[in-house]
Each structure stands twice: as C-alpha cells, then as structure tokens.
Motif scaffolding. Structure first.
Motif, PDB file in Angstrom:
ATOM      1  N   LYS A   1       4.991   4.071  -4.898  1.00  0.00           N
ATOM      2  CA  LYS A   1       4.759   3.619  -6.264  1.00  0.00           C
ATOM      3  C   LYS A   1       3.406   4.129  -6.746  1.00  0.00           C
ATOM      4  CE  LYS A   1       7.609  -0.495  -5.612  1.00  0.00           C
ATOM      5  NZ  LYS A   1       7.670  -1.984  -5.616  1.00  0.00           N
ATOM      6  N   PRO A   2       3.251   4.320  -8.054  1.00  0.00           N
ATOM      7  CA  PRO A   2       2.010   4.920  -8.557  1.00  0.00           C
ATOM      8  C   PRO A   2       0.737   4.198  -8.147  1.00  0.00           C
ATOM      9  CG  PRO A   2       3.691   4.947 -10.266  1.00  0.00           C
ATOM     10  CD  PRO A   2       4.262   4.158  -9.122  1.00  0.00           C
ATOM     11  N   TRP A   3       0.762   2.876  -8.015  1.00  0.00           N
ATOM     12  CA  TRP A   3      -0.472   2.159  -7.659  1.00  0.00           C
ATOM     13  C   TRP A   3      -0.946   2.522  -6.253  1.00  0.00           C
ATOM     14  CZ3 TRP A   3      -0.777  -0.868  -3.340  1.00  0.00           C
ATOM     15  CH2 TRP A   3       0.406  -1.372  -2.812  1.00  0.00           C
ATOM     16  N   GLN A   4      -0.021   3.014  -5.415  1.00  0.00           N
ATOM     17  CA  GLN A   4      -0.380   3.342  -4.040  1.00  0.00           C
ATOM     18  C   GLN A   4      -1.100   4.685  -3.928  1.00  0.00           C
ATOM     19  OE1 GLN A   4       3.516   3.290  -2.270  1.00  0.00           O
ATOM     20  NE2 GLN A   4       3.500   1.067  -1.938  1.00  0.00           N
TER      21      GLN A   4
ATOM     22  N   ASN B   1      -4.421   6.192  -1.413  1.00  0.00           N
ATOM     23  CA  ASN B   1      -3.946   6.874  -0.196  1.00  0.00           C
ATOM     24  C   ASN B   1      -3.214   5.889   0.713  1.00  0.00           C
ATOM     25  OD1 ASN B   1      -3.820   9.453   0.882  1.00  0.00           O
ATOM     26  ND2 ASN B   1      -5.609   9.172   2.186  1.00  0.00           N
ATOM     27  N   TYR B   2      -2.350   5.062   0.105  1.00  0.00           N
ATOM     28  CA  TYR B   2      -1.773   3.916   0.798  1.00  0.00           C
ATOM     29  C   TYR B   2      -0.844   4.324   1.936  1.00  0.00           C
ATOM     30  CZ  TYR B   2       0.671  -0.545   1.404  1.00  0.00           C
ATOM     31  OH  TYR B   2       1.202  -1.704   1.920  1.00  0.00           O
ATOM     32  N   GLN B   3      -0.006   5.330   1.684  1.00  0.00           N
ATOM     33  CA  GLN B   3       0.882   5.804   2.744  1.00  0.00           C
ATOM     34  C   GLN B   3       1.207   7.270   2.516  1.00  0.00           C
ATOM     35  OE1 GLN B   3       4.581   3.649   2.697  1.00  0.00           O
ATOM     36  NE2 GLN B   3       5.294   4.592   0.805  1.00  0.00           N
ATOM     37  N   GLY B   4       1.581   7.940   3.593  1.00  0.00           N
ATOM     38  CA  GLY B   4       1.874   9.359   3.511  1.00  0.00           C
ATOM     39  C   GLY B   4       3.365   9.636   3.543  1.00  0.00           C
TER      40      GLY B   4
ATOM     41  N   HIS C   1      -2.089  12.900 -16.321  1.00  0.00           N
ATOM     42  CA  HIS C   1      -1.265  13.313 -15.187  1.00  0.00           C
ATOM     43  C   HIS C   1      -0.929  12.159 -14.240  1.00  0.00           C
ATOM     44  CE1 HIS C   1      -2.563  17.343 -16.475  1.00  0.00           C
ATOM     45  NE2 HIS C   1      -1.517  17.785 -15.812  1.00  0.00           N
ATOM     46  N   TYR C   2      -1.449  10.977 -14.519  1.00  0.00           N
ATOM     47  CA  TYR C   2      -1.200   9.842 -13.620  1.00  0.00           C
ATOM     48  C   TYR C   2      -0.479   8.676 -14.289  1.00  0.00           C
ATOM     49  CZ  TYR C   2      -2.197   5.788 -10.649  1.00  0.00           C
ATOM     50  OH  TYR C   2      -2.080   4.650  -9.888  1.00  0.00           O
ATOM     51  N   LEU C   3      -1.020   8.163 -15.383  1.00  0.00           N
ATOM     52  CA  LEU C   3      -0.477   6.938 -15.975  1.00  0.00           C
ATOM     53  C   LEU C   3       0.972   7.052 -16.440  1.00  0.00           C
ATOM     54  CD1 LEU C   3      -3.498   5.441 -17.963  1.00  0.00           C
ATOM     55  CD2 LEU C   3      -2.755   5.018 -15.616  1.00  0.00           C
ATOM     56  N   PRO C   4       1.458   8.217 -16.938  1.00  0.00           N
ATOM     57  CA  PRO C   4       2.866   8.276 -17.371  1.00  0.00           C
ATOM     58  C   PRO C   4       3.871   7.931 -16.283  1.00  0.00           C
ATOM     59  CG  PRO C   4       1.673  10.154 -18.253  1.00  0.00           C
ATOM     60  CD  PRO C   4       0.739   9.459 -17.295  1.00  0.00           C
ATOM     61  N   PHE C   5       3.490   8.048 -15.014  1.00  0.00           N
ATOM     62  CA  PHE C   5       4.444   7.738 -13.954  1.00  0.00           C
ATOM     63  C   PHE C   5       4.787   6.250 -13.908  1.00  0.00           C
ATOM     64  CE2 PHE C   5       2.826  11.833 -12.423  1.00  0.00           C
ATOM     65  CZ  PHE C   5       4.021  12.467 -12.113  1.00  0.00           C
TER      66      PHE C   5
ATOM     67  N   MET D   1       8.071   5.731 -15.795  1.00  0.00           N
ATOM     68  CA  MET D   1       9.269   6.446 -15.353  1.00  0.00           C
ATOM     69  C   MET D   1      10.171   5.539 -14.531  1.00  0.00           C
ATOM     70  SD  MET D   1       7.807  10.216 -14.365  1.00  0.00           S
ATOM     71  CE  MET D   1       6.767  11.141 -15.528  1.00  0.00           C
ATOM     72  N   GLY D   2      11.474   5.644 -14.778  1.00  0.00           N
ATOM     73  CA  GLY D   2      12.436   4.841 -14.038  1.00  0.00           C
ATOM     74  C   GLY D   2      12.991   5.548 -12.820  1.00  0.00           C
ATOM     75  N   ARG D   3      12.694   6.826 -12.653  1.00  0.00           N
ATOM     76  CA  ARG D   3      13.240   7.601 -11.544  1.00  0.00           C
ATOM     77  C   ARG D   3      12.487   7.310 -10.247  1.00  0.00           C
ATOM     78  NH1 ARG D   3      11.772  13.614 -10.665  1.00  0.00           N
ATOM     79  NH2 ARG D   3      11.687  12.712  -8.582  1.00  0.00           N
ATOM     80  N   VAL D   4      13.046   7.782  -9.137  1.00  0.00           N
ATOM     81  CA  VAL D   4      12.381   7.626  -7.842  1.00  0.00           C
ATOM     82  C   VAL D   4      11.111   8.482  -7.826  1.00  0.00           C
ATOM     83  CG1 VAL D   4      13.777   9.477  -6.827  1.00  0.00           C
ATOM     84  CG2 VAL D   4      12.691   7.785  -5.339  1.00  0.00           C
ATOM     85  N   LEU D   5      10.054   7.950  -7.194  1.00  0.00           N
ATOM     86  CA  LEU D   5       8.763   8.638  -7.172  1.00  0.00           C
ATOM     87  C   LEU D   5       8.286   8.822  -5.732  1.00  0.00           C
ATOM     88  CD1 LEU D   5       6.990   6.700 -10.069  1.00  0.00           C
ATOM     89  CD2 LEU D   5       7.971   8.992 -10.181  1.00  0.00           C
ATOM     90  N   TYR D   6       7.492   9.886  -5.554  1.00  0.00           N
ATOM     91  CA  TYR D   6       6.965  10.210  -4.234  1.00  0.00           C
ATOM     92  C   TYR D   6       5.463  10.445  -4.330  1.00  0.00           C
ATOM     93  CZ  TYR D   6      11.935  11.182  -3.501  1.00  0.00           C
ATOM     94  OH  TYR D   6      13.295  11.084  -3.451  1.00  0.00           O
ATOM     95  N   PHE D   7       4.814  10.400  -3.172  1.00  0.00           N
ATOM     96  CA  PHE D   7       3.359  10.559  -3.105  1.00  0.00           C
ATOM     97  C   PHE D   7       2.894  11.891  -3.692  1.00  0.00           C
ATOM     98  CE2 PHE D   7      -0.395  11.371  -0.067  1.00  0.00           C
ATOM     99  CZ  PHE D   7      -1.299  10.804  -0.952  1.00  0.00           C
TER     100      PHE D   7
END
Length: 728
Positions: A547-550, A554-557, A628-632, A635-641
């Motif tokens: 999720k964007p907050w992570q 650098n919460y997880q890789g 480049h960050y806040l618009p995520f 978004m309703g789609r799946v997100l990755y790091f």
C-alpha cells in the motif's frame, strides 16, 4: 612649493588608482579562477557518476541465469513482438518494443517461453534485453546530478543528490532486469532535466529550442512506456504555466511575443509528445499483424485486421441462423466472450449451485454456444431460418450442453443483480432458459449480422439483461469476469453484445461488408481497453502487494529471485528514511518561512538569496514527489512497491538540496577561514561516507544472496534485518 604639492597629489592619486585597479583585477582573477575550478569539479564529478553508475548497473548483470519476477511477462512480450503475434498488456507499447528490439539485435529469436520465475534461460540469449534496461537505469544517476545542478548551481547539492540515487539498492535492482521500470525512470529523468535546462537557456536561442524539444520527446516516451508518465507531464505543465504567468506579468512583452511563447511551448511540449505517443502505436500495430492470445481483449472489428484471425478473411456467414455455433463478444471496452465450463458456483455465495457462466478474454472452445429457438427443438434437416430482432431464443453451451439460464437468486459478487448459470441436460431445461433478442437501433424483422449487429439479450421471464462486468471472480471462478442479469435501467455497453464467431454448415462464408476499423478507431479502442484493464487489476492469490503508506518507510520488499540465489527488492534504508526526515525538514522550514514573511520579517541579502534559491529548487522537487506519489492513494488497482521509485528520484534530489542548504546555513554564522572550510567539508564527507557505507552493507540484496538467511550468524546479511517485515 605649489608645483611640488600638485605633483605629489597627482602621484598619490595615481598610486591609489593603480591599487584600486589591481584590487579589481585580483577580484576578477579570483572570480574566474573560482568559475574554472567549479567547472573542472563539475565535469570531474559528472564523469565519476557516469563511471560509478555504469559499473554498479553492469556488475553481475548476467546473474541470475533464470527468469526473475516480472521478466516472465515482459520477456514474453518481447518474444511476441519478434514473432509478430498480437498480445494485450495494460501498459503502452514503447518499453516492450525497446526490449524486443534489444533482444533481436542480440540474437534472440523469440523462441523462449518465459514460462514462470525460476525457469533457466539455458542457451537462450537474454543478456541483451537486460543490458538495455541496465543502460536506461544507468542514466538516472547522472541525470539526477544534472537536474539539481540546473536548479541550484551547487556542486554539493548535486553530488549528494546523485549519490543518493546511485546508492539506493532498490533502484539498482530494478535496473538489472527485463522490466519497464528502468526505461520509465530514464525518460522521466530526461524530461525533468531537459525542462529545467531549457528554462535556464536564453529564450528563442537554438539551445533553448533543442532542450525544449528534448523535453517534449522525453515526455512522449515516458507516457508511451507507462501511463505513470502522465505525472511528469503534469510537473512540466505546471513549470510551463509558471513561466507563462511570469512572462504575462512582464509588461515589456508584447502580445505577439506572448503568443510566440505560447505557440513554441505548445509545439514542443504538447504536439511532440502527442506525435511520439501516436507514432508508437502505429509501429505497435504494424509489428503485431498476426493473430495472438490478445485478440479476445478487443472488439470483433479490431480482430478483423489481424492475419490468421477467423474474422480477417471474413470466413463467417454474413447473418446468424438457428443451429449455428456462435461466440458472443461483450461490447464493453476490454469485454470478454460469453463463457462457461463444468465447474459450479460454490455454496455460501447466496447463489444456487449451478454451472458457472463467465466472460473470458481468451479464445477457447468453452466460448461456443448453439443458438436455438425458444419453443422448438433444433431440426437439422429443416431449411435455414435466420435469427431476427425480437426472436425468443435459447443458447446451449456447446461443451457441456447446458442452457444459458437466469432466475431471481442473487449474483455471486454483484448482489443487486441476478445470477446467470448453466442449467438443464443435453439442451433440455425450463422457461428460465428463454431470452429475447433486442437489436440496438433495430427495426422489427431485421436480421442479426455477424460482427456488426449490436444486440441485447433480455430474459423472457424476469426482464433483466445479460450483463458482463469488469469485476473478477475469486479463485473458484478462475478469476474470470462476472456475468449477471441486470434488472435496472442503467443499461450501458456492459449489456451490449455482438456475434463474433459464426459457424453454420448450410451457410456460405462470404466476403461481406463487415467494418474494418481505421487506425484512429483501433488507437482509441486500445486506450479504453488499457484503462479498463488497468483499473481492474486485482491481486492474485498469494501475491505480495503493498500500500502507498508503506513505500516511503521501506516497510517491506519484493522477492525477485528465490531458492539458492536470492534477490530482494528493498530500498537502501539510509536513503529512504533519511530522505523522509529531510522531507519533513523541508516542510517545517517552508511553513516557518511563510510565517516570517507574513509577519514582515526581512532576511539579510545573503540569507534571502540562499533561502529563495533553496525554496525554488526544493519546491519543484517536492511538487515532483507529490505528483508521482499521492495519486496512488486514489487508485483502485493492485499496487506494488516498485510503483514508488519515480517519486523516490524526486525525494532524493530534494534531500540533496536540503542537506546542502542546512550545512551552508549553519556554517554561514562562522567567520570565513580554514575552520569554516574544514567543518563544511568534514560534514559533507561524513554524509557521503554514510551513504556509500550503507550501500556496501545492503548491496547483496540487489546483487544476489546465497547461503543462509539473515537470521543466521553465518549470513552475509546477519544483523541487517532492521524491520520484521523484511524477508531476506
């Protein structure tokens, strides 16, 4: 005596004049010496970043010798480009075309399947495709250095910014594999640098035109790799609006001059990107002429342009008749084919356990249906009877011989709709299998034409309409698209269908007047299908998402390669956490500055110049990070790091600018002298050493780890798992 006095005064005056002139000449020499020294260091540091970036990106590029993470997708796409087989992807084509071109130049013939991560490349040449991505990833480091230089003319700020990008292990990892990310980052950084470069050029001079054209070309390329490129377009757009606003406020500019500024920017920053984007699709359609596994994502008319597709040579009857084996294509952008299989709806979904009906974007035999009259058995010896607008029909699934059926029980996912199922035995069911054909904009008695007729199927008893969704079913539905019966009046393209496949033994396959779309129609349809599919991307079972907050913490890789050779996408924690702290410092200083200015506090000339320069440079980098960050979050789609890394480029540059400003501000209160110089350079040295040292500690994440995991004292990463959520 007066003569002697006059001569003495004249001599003294000349002496003072010579001293003054010597003093000015000395200052001038020192000025040019400083400029020459700065210029020398500028080029030396740029060369150092070029060498370091190339070395880090090319080191161990051939490892691992198997497919890593999303190489399985983009490698397949490269293969299909080389074969000329049409496919569909949610991203625009440029990045995949460049990868395919690199593969072709390096001797790859498109024969490798890229089946799944972990499969060995064996003797298939893959290095060329990785090399292209590594060279694109190489550019982001020197371009980060150059961007900050154009904004600040500070070697310290530029050097630290470039070093933060160079030493981030996540950016390095993305640069070493067959992915779109390094290509995207390359064009984003080129667009950013060339924008600030042309802003520093003399207006309407040759270099001004050249750099603005490069900016426009880079914007078009970034958007043609991924739609995330829209964010850098927004950044350049805001910078351009700011320029035009300033020009409008300069009363020396005539209306004609203002019009010239507007037209020149429209040409370079709107027309050129649009031309690049459209040209990419022209090449895309030209390269992929043959039918492939992506046909089913597009309309029947679109498919008629692909060699090998049954619709290309119009090998179907012109009209639909009873007894024909047909396929039904949903008219929604990215809509699938009406599909069924022997699996049943599960218990506990509020539905009846009958055979599943779905929409499926790929072509197979489970998309085939036999069209029959509602109230009569199929008589193969009878004369051909065509299907007309208003007819009541049944659709029997060709593979399982169950009828298309609906009732008032709830659908499995969209609870406001009714369930659609497969019912009956060998084509025998009940009255809930009856559907009325309603031709869109048709008249009573009109025949149903293959491909071109748009129709709705209204359930005879319930009155609802056959409706295809963009919602994916869970694992039990094979992640295919939900099909329901819509009881409401909000009828959209989701309830419109056309007959795509049409096989009838008694009807000739003729060359009809079926519509073959123009390039513009294919281009626009591609945008709709990409948008629909992008927005509806959902995580697969067991897939690691984030999720964007992570991202900023650098919460997880993300695992790129497992088993004996492990590669783990994780940002350098010193870069990530340090840049996060410096972002907060910037925001605090920005708020304090606003308050001081509102209170009428005036800075000294030296401090004002420093503060204004800092707020200007850091402000644009902050805007770039936000865009480049806040618009995520929306978004309703799946997100990755990996979605965070374009934003990371901007926060790294913001950090370099902030570090230089803080050091300069703190040392400005000291008297000029050797102590001030030593303190300044010592502080910079400590920061540089910390960044390089952290890279040395964490670089095995990118270059590959063997042996035991980090929880073992024998591991090279022992003691470096600073968060429990990290998995290496």
């Amino acid at each position: 005596m007066s003569g002697i006095t006059d001569n003495t005064s004249e001599l003294l005056s000349n002496k003072k004049h010579r001293k003054g002139r010597l003093k000015e000449e000395t200052k001038l020499k020192e000025y040019f010496r400083d400029i020459n020294n700065t210029r020398l260091w500028y080029y030396c540091l740029l060369a150092a970043f070029v060498v370091a970036s190339l070395a880090t990106r090319l080191y161990k590029l051939e490892e691992p010798t198997h497919i890593a993470w999303d190489e399985t997708h983009f490698g397949k796409h490269a293969s299909w480009y080389i074969q000329g087989s049409f496919f569909f992807d949610v991203h625009p084509p440029l990045g995949k075309m460049l990868i395919a071109f690199a593969g072709y130049l390096s001797g790859y013939n498109g024969s490798f399947e890229f089946k799944e991560p972990g499969v060995s490349y064996e003797d298939h040449p893959y290095y060329g495709m990785r090399l292209l991505c590594a060279l694109c990833g190489f550019w982001v480091v020197p371009l980060g250095y150059l961007c900050v230089w154009e904004l600040t003319y500070s070697l310290t700020a530029a050097t630290i910014s470039g070093l933060l990008i160079l030493c981030d292990t996540g950016t390095l990892t993305l640069s070493q594999y067959i992915l779109l990310d390094p290509i995207l980052l390359c064009f984003i950084m080129w667009a950013t640098y060339s924008t600030f470069k042309f802003c520093n050029c003399e207006m309407f001079e040759l270099d001004w035109w050249v750099w603005m054209a490069i900016a426009g070309f880079s914007l078009g390329c970034a958007f043609s790799v991924k739609w995330v490129g829209l964010f850098v377009i927004a950044l350049v757009g805001l910078r351009t609006i700011r320029d035009l606003w300033d020009l409008l406020g300069d009363l020396r500019n005539t209306k004609r001059r203002l019009a010239e500024h507007l037209l020149s920017r429209s040409l370079c920053l709107i027309a050129i990107p649009l031309y690049v984007y459209i040209s990419v699709f022209i090449v895309h359609f030209t390269a992929l002429r043959n039918s492939g596994n992506g046909d089913g994502f597009f309309s029947s008319a679109f498919q008629s342009t692909l060699y090998g597709n049954e619709l290309h040579d119009l090998l179907v009857p012109e009209y639909v008749a009873y007894g024909a084996v047909i396929t039904l294509k949903n008219h929604r952008g990215g809509g699938g084919l009406l599909h069924s299989h022997s699996h049943l709806y599960p218990e506990g979904e509020g539905t009846i356990q009958q055979q599943q009906i779905t929409a499926y974007s790929h072509k197979d035999d489970n998309n085939k249906w036999i069209i029959k009259k509602a109230h009569a058995a199929l008589n193969h010896s009878a004369p051909v009877e065509f299907v007309f607008n208003g007819d009541e029909i049944r659709l029997e699934h060709h593979g399982t011989h169950r009828n298309l059926h609906s009732h008032t029980d709830k659908a499995p996912m969209t609870k406001s709709h009714y369930q659609v199922s497969g019912y009956g035995q060998d084509g025998v069911g009940d009255t809930n299998d009856y559907w009325v054909v309603e031709l869109e904009n048709g008249q009573p008695g009109d025949k149903i034409k293959t491909v071109t007729s748009l129709l709705k199927l209204r359930h005879k008893n319930v009155g609802c309409y056959l409706h295809s969704h963009s919602t994916q079913l869970p694992k039990w539905g094979w992640e295919q698209l939900e099909v329901t019966c819509n009881p409401f009046n909000d009828l959209t393209n989701n309830v419109l269908w056309n007959v795509e496949g049409n096989v009838h033994t008694k009807l000739p396959n003729i060359e009809g007047d079926f519509f073959k779309p123009s390039f513009v129609s294919k281009f626009l349809e591609s945008q709709v299908v990409m948008a629909e599919s992008n927005n509806n991307m959902k995580p697969k079972e067991g897939e690691v998402t984030s999720k964007p907050w992570q991202w900023p913490i650098n919460y997880q890789g993300q695992h790129f390669s497992g088993s004996s050779y492990r590669v783990y996408l994780l940002g350098n924690p010193v870069v990530f956490w340090g840049s996060g702290v410096l972002l907060i410092v910037y925001l605090i200083f920005f708020i304090i500055d606003l308050m001081l200015r509102q209170r009428g506090v005036e800075y000294s000339p030296f401090l004002k110049a420093r503060v204004d320069r800092y707020l200007y440079a850091a402000g644009w980098m902050f805007v770039g990070w936000v865009l480049h960050y806040l618009p995520f979050y929306l978004m309703g789609r799946v997100l990755y790091f990996h979605h965070y890394f374009p934003a990371l480029m901007f926060i790294c540059m913001l950090s370099g600018i902030t570090i230089e400003f803080l050091i300069t501000l703190l040392t400005s209160y000291l008297k000029d002298g050797i102590f001030k110089s030593v303190l300044f350079h010592f502080t910079v040295g400590v920061i540089v050493s910390t960044i390089i040292g952290s890279f040395y500690l964490f670089m095995p994440l990118a270059y590959g780890m063997t042996g035991e995991k980090s929880n073992s004292p024998n591991s090279e990463m022992y003691g470096l798992k600073w968060l429990d959520t990290w998995d290496f």
